[in-house]
Design a protein around this motif. Structure first.
Motif: not given
Length: 335
Positions: A15-18, A123-126, A281-287
């Motif tokens: 959750s901290r990454m989010h 969240n396929q952030n990779f 930022e990759a997780t933000f991009t996915g959301l």
């Protein structure tokens, strides 16, 4: 641009990454509530990230807080129940990966959300944290001709703690879900067949596998060989995408393009803007991709329905290793 109110379900480490992903973008995302069955963990997150409302019950958070999208950061073994509850409350869902422990659970969640008329994404952030998306563009543009071979190795020494170490599925469930999805995204293609072998090294304390070797045949003709190790004293992650007229080499740092008519040096190189500390930022991009699809009334490219085919690869790799046989697919789904 619309601002969305979201709630985070599960206050564990992921959750901290989010939070790190969303807080720099208040114009787009506002985290208004969190919940976790562990009150101390929930309160710590509320204090650290200044979240106004915290709950120990998902049902209570649904009843007492105003939000549109639930971001699910729970362990996979309770995810189906959480997604069912969110869908029945009319909430859109953005879920961590692996999406589910099994293809059957993933299919259930996709069906549940469809029946409730809510959208579901993963969240396929990779796809961005690792430069699969850049390589996809190069392949699509024909920079290396038809892809014939993808060679991927992911070597590290990784000793997890907590709930992950008690699961029968370990190394591929933790990292393979990124790579299987990345291969699909890079090639813009679906699997035809797969064979996998797994082992467990005594160097790592866990119930599940620490080593895996997997071969995947894709419909357009590419052969993918993938090696995973959690017990390697040397860390190395690298991908070679070999085409008929050139090659693309990927690692966390960036992407290099080579041509067969000049093999001495890369023709072009790109640094990866999502590497290292920029990973959130990759997780933000996915959301944000998901939010844009909601605004446009269409299905997101990282939808749960799309991710069924990633879960199918992961689930089938374990089934292949357990049953010592190849698994055949029909349009990316196990036949």
């Amino acid at each position: 641009m619309k601002q969305f109110n979201i709630a985070i379900v599960g206050c564990g480490n992921i959750s901290r990454m989010h939070f790190d992903a969303y807080l720099p973008h208040p114009e787009r995302i506002r985290v208004v509530a969190v919940c976790d069955t562990d009150a101390e963990r929930m309160n710590n997150i509320c204090k650290k990230y200044e979240v106004a409302q915290g709950f120990t019950s998902l049902e209570e958070m649904i009843a007492k807080a105003e939000w549109e999208i639930g971001v699910v950061c729970t362990p996979t073994n309770v995810r189906r129940q959480v997604v069912d509850t969110l869908a029945s409350a009319g909430k859109h869902v953005f879920v961590e990966k692996p999406f589910a422990d099994s293809y059957a659970d993933a299919q259930h969640m996709v069906n549940t959300c469809a029946q409730a008329h809510v959208s579901l994404a993963v969240n396929q952030n990779f796809r961005y944290h690792y430069p699969f998306d850049v390589a996809r563009g190069l392949v699509t543009d024909g920079e290396i001709g038809r892809v014939v071979n993808v060679i991927h190795q992911d070597l590290m020494f990784r000793q997890d703690v907590g709930w992950r170490t008690q699961l029968k599925r370990h190394a591929m469930a933790v990292m393979g879900v990124h790579w299987f999805d990345g291969f699909r995204h890079l090639l813009d293609d679906e699997a035809v067949s797969l064979v996998s072998e797994t082992r467990s090294s005594p160097a790592i304390q866990c119930v599940g596998e620490t080593e895996a070797n997997t071969f995947v045949n894709f419909k357009k003709g590419a052969l993918v060989s993938y090696i995973e190790s959690f017990s390697s004293p040397v860390s190395k992650t690298e991908t070679f995408v070999l085409g008929e007229t050139g090659a693309i080499i990927l690692n966390y740092a960036g992407t290099s393009l080579y041509k067969l008519d000049d093999r001495s040096r890369p023709q072009k190189q790109w640094e990866n803007p999502y590497r290292g500390s920029h990973k959130p930022e990759a997780t933000f991009t996915g959301l944000d991709l998901f939010l844009t699809a909601l605004e446009q009334g269409k299905e997101s490219e990282n939808s749960g329905r799309d991710n069924l085919k990633t879960v199918a690869l992961l689930d089938s790799a374990y089934r292949s290793a357990e049953e010592r046989r190849a698994v055949v697919f029909n349009e990316g789904v196990p036949a």
